[in-house]
Scaffold this motif. Structure first.
Motif: not given
Length: 69
Positions: A32-40
């Motif tokens: 989840y944290n990795e995906e959020e970082l990629k989106l931002m």
């Protein structure tokens, strides 16, 4: 993470946010944290619109919280 459970022919676990895959909470939180970082990061580079990134993160957060409730 989509459910690949043989016990869920209707994929109710996927739509209701129930974890039937046996994946640990730590692994899900890390993904989840990795995906959020990629989106931002994509929003910061103007690859996608910032509102679209926020919307996707919001939806992802809702599903994450529902699965861990």
């Amino acid at each position: 993470m989509k459910c690949d459970c043989a016990n869920c022919p209707t994929h109710a676990c996927y739509t209701k946010g129930v974890n039937c895959t046996g994946v640990s909470l730590e692994a899900v939180k890390e993904a989840y944290n990795e995906e959020e970082l990629k989106l931002m990061q994509a929003a910061a580079k103007h690859t996608i619109h910032k509102n679209a990134a926020s919307r996707k993160v919001s939806r992802l957060t809702k599903r994450f919280n529902k699965a861990n409730a």
